[in-house]
Every structure is written in structure tokens, then in C-alpha cells.
Design a protein around this motif. Structure first.
Motif, PDB file in Angstrom:
ATOM      1  N   ILE A 221       8.888  40.345 -19.624  1.00 16.98           N
ATOM      2  CA  ILE A 221       9.491  40.568 -18.230  1.00 16.98           C
ATOM      3  C   ILE A 221       8.910  39.650 -16.754  1.00 16.98           C
ATOM      4  O   ILE A 221       7.636  40.112 -16.545  1.00 16.98           O
ATOM      5  N   TRP A 222       9.576  38.430 -16.438  1.00 17.48           N
ATOM      6  CA  TRP A 222       8.490  37.871 -14.988  1.00 17.48           C
ATOM      7  C   TRP A 222       9.841  37.804 -13.943  1.00 17.48           C
ATOM      8  O   TRP A 222      10.569  37.194 -13.504  1.00 17.48           O
ATOM      9  N   PRO A 223       9.635  39.092 -13.623  1.00 15.44           N
ATOM     10  CA  PRO A 223       9.832  39.242 -11.980  1.00 15.44           C
ATOM     11  C   PRO A 223      10.047  38.751 -10.873  1.00 15.44           C
ATOM     12  O   PRO A 223       8.445  38.197 -11.063  1.00 15.44           O
ATOM     13  N   ARG A 224      10.473  37.686 -10.230  1.00 15.31           N
ATOM     14  CA  ARG A 224      10.223  36.314  -8.971  1.00 15.31           C
ATOM     15  C   ARG A 224      11.387  36.611  -7.947  1.00 15.31           C
ATOM     16  O   ARG A 224      12.369  35.638  -7.857  1.00 15.31           O
ATOM     17  N   HIS A 225      11.604  38.052  -7.571  1.00 17.97           N
ATOM     18  CA  HIS A 225      12.400  38.675  -6.526  1.00 17.97           C
ATOM     19  C   HIS A 225      14.139  37.522  -6.734  1.00 17.97           C
ATOM     20  O   HIS A 225      14.714  39.336  -7.494  1.00 17.97           O
ATOM     21  N   LYS A 226      14.019  36.353  -6.479  1.00 20.14           N
ATOM     22  CA  LYS A 226      15.647  36.798  -7.289  1.00 20.14           C
ATOM     23  C   LYS A 226      16.185  35.593  -8.363  1.00 20.14           C
ATOM     24  O   LYS A 226      17.396  35.090  -8.554  1.00 20.14           O
ATOM     25  N   PHE A 227      15.498  35.672  -9.574  1.00 14.09           N
ATOM     26  CA  PHE A 227      15.430  34.888  -9.836  1.00 14.09           C
ATOM     27  C   PHE A 227      14.086  35.541 -11.536  1.00 14.09           C
ATOM     28  O   PHE A 227      13.356  36.421 -10.726  1.00 14.09           O
ATOM     29  N   VAL A 228      14.429  35.130 -12.701  1.00 15.94           N
ATOM     30  CA  VAL A 228      13.239  36.186 -13.872  1.00 15.94           C
ATOM     31  C   VAL A 228      13.788  35.003 -15.257  1.00 15.94           C
ATOM     32  O   VAL A 228      14.888  35.107 -15.601  1.00 15.94           O
ATOM     33  N   ILE A 229      12.935  36.060 -15.531  1.00 15.13           N
ATOM     34  CA  ILE A 229      12.690  35.646 -17.456  1.00 15.13           C
ATOM     35  C   ILE A 229      12.059  36.543 -18.322  1.00 15.13           C
ATOM     36  O   ILE A 229      11.996  37.266 -17.183  1.00 15.13           O
ATOM     37  N   ILE A 230      13.304  36.939 -18.701  1.00 16.45           N
ATOM     38  CA  ILE A 230      12.856  38.419 -19.559  1.00 16.45           C
ATOM     39  C   ILE A 230      13.155  37.103 -21.466  1.00 16.45           C
ATOM     40  O   ILE A 230      13.662  36.835 -21.549  1.00 16.45           O
ATOM     41  N   ALA A 231      12.542  37.785 -21.917  1.00 13.75           N
ATOM     42  CA  ALA A 231      12.338  37.279 -23.422  1.00 13.75           C
ATOM     43  C   ALA A 231      12.168  38.428 -24.251  1.00 13.75           C
ATOM     44  O   ALA A 231      11.137  39.743 -24.277  1.00 13.75           O
ATOM     45  N   SER A 232      12.504  38.314 -25.416  1.00 11.59           N
ATOM     46  CA  SER A 232      12.106  39.373 -26.691  1.00 11.59           C
ATOM     47  C   SER A 232      11.722  39.079 -27.844  1.00 11.59           C
ATOM     48  O   SER A 232      11.865  38.046 -28.196  1.00 11.59           O
ATOM     49  N   PRO A 233      11.311  39.476 -29.050  1.00 16.38           N
ATOM     50  CA  PRO A 233      10.881  38.962 -29.714  1.00 16.38           C
ATOM     51  C   PRO A 233      12.034  38.490 -31.436  1.00 16.38           C
ATOM     52  O   PRO A 233      12.927  39.694 -31.472  1.00 16.38           O
ATOM     53  N   ASN A 234      11.458  37.729 -32.498  1.00 20.15           N
ATOM     54  CA  ASN A 234      12.225  37.369 -33.353  1.00 20.15           C
ATOM     55  C   ASN A 234      10.992  37.709 -34.433  1.00 20.15           C
ATOM     56  O   ASN A 234      10.113  38.032 -34.030  1.00 20.15           O
ATOM     57  N   GLN A 235      11.999  37.771 -35.515  1.00 18.41           N
ATOM     58  CA  GLN A 235      11.272  38.057 -36.608  1.00 18.41           C
ATOM     59  C   GLN A 235      10.361  36.967 -36.794  1.00 18.41           C
ATOM     60  O   GLN A 235       9.404  37.211 -37.833  1.00 18.41           O
ATOM     61  N   ASP A 236      10.785  36.040 -36.246  1.00 13.68           N
ATOM     62  CA  ASP A 236       9.926  34.983 -37.316  1.00 13.68           C
ATOM     63  C   ASP A 236       8.546  35.017 -36.430  1.00 13.68           C
ATOM     64  O   ASP A 236       8.138  33.314 -36.514  1.00 13.68           O
ATOM     65  N   LYS A 237       8.496  35.618 -35.515  1.00 12.02           N
ATOM     66  CA  LYS A 237       7.645  35.466 -34.109  1.00 12.02           C
ATOM     67  C   LYS A 237       7.475  34.605 -33.000  1.00 12.02           C
ATOM     68  O   LYS A 237       6.824  33.970 -32.311  1.00 12.02           O
ATOM     69  N   SER A 238       9.219  34.054 -33.375  1.00 14.30           N
ATOM     70  CA  SER A 238       9.077  33.160 -31.433  1.00 14.30           C
ATOM     71  C   SER A 238      10.154  34.431 -31.146  1.00 14.30           C
ATOM     72  O   SER A 238      10.132  35.964 -31.302  1.00 14.30           O
ATOM     73  N   PHE A 239       9.971  33.870 -29.754  1.00 16.12           N
ATOM     74  CA  PHE A 239      10.360  34.710 -28.790  1.00 16.12           C
ATOM     75  C   PHE A 239      11.738  34.360 -28.061  1.00 16.12           C
ATOM     76  O   PHE A 239      11.504  32.928 -27.706  1.00 16.12           O
ATOM     77  N   ASN A 240      13.308  34.950 -28.012  1.00 18.64           N
ATOM     78  CA  ASN A 240      14.056  34.250 -27.172  1.00 18.64           C
ATOM     79  C   ASN A 240      13.993  35.036 -26.094  1.00 18.64           C
ATOM     80  O   ASN A 240      14.080  35.936 -25.595  1.00 18.64           O
TER      81      ASN A 240
END
Ligand SMILES: Cc1cc2nc3c(=O)[nH]c(=O)nc-3n(C[C@H](O)[C@H](O)[C@H](O)COP(=O)(O)OP(=O)(O)OC[C@H]3O[C@@H](n4cnc5c(N)ncnc54)[C@H](O)[C@@H]3O)c2cc1C
Length: 353
Positions: A221-240
Motif C-alpha cells: 500500500i502506498w497511502p498518499r492522503h487523498k489517493f493510494v496505490i494498492i498492489a497484490s501478488p500473482n503466482q506468475d511473480k507480477s503484481f496487480n
């Protein structure tokens, strides 16, 4: 106009919406040996190459897991996912800090799993397709239902209108539910619908040299007050990853320079994982999508023959990561109620509310 008399094994149940909740719900009915018809607006996603805008990763929690276990699918789904043991916060200087979920996070029966939405949808449709009790009608858009004649009206992708005779209708057709709209014509339902000021866009963080670019068993999680990025892992070693931003900020990122400057300022590490060219390509090829919440004062018609479940009944902001889990749990709650009423559908639907 075509009329289809569905094979009778009373009662005849139509589930509208073959998304995550609807396909699971169909499997619940099939498990109890009821004939069920699943109507889905879109083509079969298993035959589509990419389903843009629907490939977000989902955090599957205990509530969702228990519902999948009911149809013996929990293990199969778990095999497609990556366990999340903690949240990892990223500040603007690239520092990270992990926050474990709780004492049970490594217990296979309690852990939160990162699962790809498309993979999960396909697994559930595969499961539904295996059962002779379930008939799936793709490219059938629900239009209306006549309680007196029991005729439900659908429009197919070719524009043909078709009617089916059904006794009970379950609206699992998402936030913009047509079943809810049909119900509201005759029922006194108070509906609260709220568009958040926030829109979202999917971003892929690719594997780095064949490995995860960040520690894998975390919700990043990249919290930036009014906005954010959230990323979670995949089995192919990428993140969505999902970028959630006020629409005014999305609008202000109209040139490549503006996009790069924004990422350099707020998410420099994300930019380094993805690369400038790829992030610009993502912005050029994606349209930010709105976020909506829905609350209904009731989920059932007063005659006990129409029911709203999942997002059609209670759509919520994605930050809670509970919309799908709640939709899955709805199936468990309905079947507990059906068992208590000895499968008297009318009584169970009314009790479910
Ligand atoms: C960015 C984002 C991230 C999220 N992350 C999470 C998460 O981590 N964990 C979590 O639990 N939840 C999450 N959610 C919420 C989750 O996606 C929803 O709560 C869940 O998909 C609801 O399932 P559903 O079956 O009720 O509706 P849907 O999945 O929306 O399915 C509805 C289906 O009905 C079909 N349909 C619509 N109209 C008709 C019609 N007239 N006739 C026939 N078919 C129709 C649609 O094509 C669709 O297939 C997230 C949501 C977003 C937007």
C-alpha cells in the motif's frame, strides 16, 4: 419473440448475473439438487482473450473461503492464489513498514489470499458448467419479470427477445442491477447510491528478472492522503496494482510528462518497477473507472419471490476488500435460511431479509 419453458423440477430458479457471486450461488443450488438457470449479460469470459477492467486481484478472506469450501472449491481456488501475511506500507522516500493482519494470518483456514479476479471467475464458471443441474445462458440480458405469468424477459446479444418461465428470481447482477430496478417498480425500496469522488485504474507491476519485484506475501500500500496505490501478488511473480485517485487528478494527467512527473513525485519506486514507457502506455490505453456504493432498505420483494444479493444489494468501497467476500457469504446465509425453512423458498427469501 421466443418462449422457453424451462425444464420443471419445482421450483424453477433464475439467477441473474454470472459474475463471482452468481456462479457461486448456482453451485450452491446444484449441490442441493435444484435445477437453476444462470443468465449472464456478457459472453463466456472463458472464451475471451482479455477482460479489460476486470482483472483486478481480490483479497479473499475467511468469509469468502468458507463459502467456497461449501461447494468444495476452497482448495482449488487457494492453489491459484498467493497468501498475504501482512500489509506493507510504502512512504514517499521508499521506506517500508509491515503490519501483520493478526494472529491467524499463517493459518491456511484463516489467511487472506490474493486471487486473480478472472481466474476465480473462470474456476467458478467451470465448476457451474460441470453440474447437470445448472444451465448457463450467456449473452442474455435480464429486462423484466411478470409475476402473474411468471415470464422473465431477456434480450440476447443478437437483439432477439426471449421469455423463460421462472418461479424465483435472484438478482446477483452487480451494482447497476436490472433486477433491483425491476423490483423497485412495485416495491417500496429506499435506495442510497453514492459515487465516490475517486476513480481507479489497473496497473501491472511485472516480475523482475523472473522474481517478484517486492516481497511477495504482502498487500503493498502506498497511502498518499487523498489517493493510494494498492498492489497484490500473482503466482506468475507480477503484481496487480490499482491506482485510486480523485477524478480531477486523473484529468490533470493528460500528457506523458505529467504522468511521469506525478509518479516521480509520489510513487518513484512503483515507476522504477514498471518503467516510464509502460506507465505511459497504461495511461494511454486505460479509462479510469468510477467507484460506487449501494445500500438498499430491503433485499426481498414482499411476495418473497425476488431477492437481491451481492453488489446488487450492498455494493461497497473497494478499500474494505469485502464486496466479493460479502457476496460469497450471502450464499451461505441464504442456504442456512433455506435449510431452516426446509427449502420453502418463499419463507426463506423473506427470512433472509
Ligand atoms: C477496484 C476494486 C477492487 C476490489 N477488491 C476487492 C477485494 O479485494 N475483495 C473483495 O471481497 N471485493 C473486492 N471488490 C468488490 C468486488 O469486486 C465485488 O463486490 C464483487 O465482484 C461482487 O460480486 P457480484 O457477483 O455481486 O457482482 P459482479 O461481480 O459485478 O457480477 C455481476 C454480473 O452480473 C452481470 N449482469 C449485469 N446486469 C445484467 C443483466 N441485466 N442481465 C444479466 N446479467 C447481468 C454482469 O455482467 C456481471 O457478470 C473490489 C472492487 C473493485 C472495483
Amino acid at each position: 419473440m421466443l418462449t422457453n419453458n424451462l425444464k420443471r423440477h419445482s421450483p424453477t430458479i433464475a439467477i441473474i448475473g454470472g459474475g463471482l457471486g452468481g456462479s457461486l450461488c448456482a453451485c450452491f443450488f446444484a449441490k442441493h439438487d435444484f435445477q437453476v438457470h444462470l443468465f449472464e449479460l456478457r459472453p463466456d469470459i472463458r472464451t475471451q482473450k482479455t477482460v479489460k477492467g476486470r482483472s483486478i486481484n481480490m483479497a479473499l478472506s475467511r468469509r469468502g473461503h468458507d463459502s467456497l469450501a461449501y461447494i468444495n472449491c476452497a482448495e482449488m481456488i487457494a492453489n491459484t492464489g498467493v497468501p498475504l501475511y501482512a500489509r506493507m506500507m510504502h512512504d514517499e522516500n521508499g521506506h517500508t513498514c509491515a503490519f501483520p493482519y493478526g494472529p491467524y494470518e499463517k493459518d491456511p483456514n484463516h489467511m487472506i489470499l490474493s486471487v486473480e479476479r478472472d481466474a476465480l471467475s473462470k474456476c467458478l464458471l467451470d465448476e457451474a458448467s460441470k453440474s447437470s443441474n445448472i444451465t448457463i445462458h450467456f449473452e442474455h440480458k435480464f429486462i423484466s419479470w411478470n409475476r402473474d405469468t411468471k415470464e422473465a424477459l431477456f434480450c440476447t446479444s443478437s437483439g432477439t427477445q426471449v421469455k423463460f418461465n421462472v418461479d424465483f428470481i435472484i438478482g446477483f447482477d452487480g451494482s447497476y442491477s436490472s433486477v433491483r430496478a425491476a423490483m423497485m417498480k412495485t416495491e417500496k425500496i429506499n435506495l442510497t447510491q453514492e459515487y465516490l469522488d475517486l476513480y481507479y485504474m489497473e496497473i501491472n507491476i511485472p516480475a523482475k528478472d523472473g522474481q517478484f519485484a517486492m516481497p511477495e506475501n504482502y498487500l503493498h500500500i502506498w497511502p498518499r492522503h487523498k489517493f493510494v496505490i494498492i498492489a497484490s501478488p500473482n503466482q506468475d511473480k507480477s503484481f496487480n496494482a490499482t491506482l485510486i485517485l480523485p477524478i480531477s487528478m486523473f484529468d490533470s494527467l493528460s500528457t506523458s510528462e505529467e504522468v511521469l512527473q506525478f509518479f516521480q513525485q509520489y510513487f518513484p519506486d512503483v515507476l522504477s518497477f514498471i518503467g516510464s514507457d509502460e506507465i505511459i502506455k497504461t495511461f494511454r490505453s486505460s479509462t479510469p473507472r468510477p467507484l460506487i456504493t449501494i445500500k438498499c432498505s430491503t433485499y426481498v420483494s414482499s411476495a418473497g419471490d425476488m431477492l437481491l444479493m451481492g453488489d446488487a444489494a450492498h455494493s461497497m468501497a473497494p478499500f474494505y476488500a469485502q464486496g466479493m467476500n460479502a457476496a460469497f457469504e450471502d450464499c451461505l446465509v441464504l442456504f442456512e435460511t433455506l435449510k431452516q425453512t426446509n427449502f420453502d423458498f418463499q419463507k426463506a427469501f423473506i427470512a433472509y431479509k
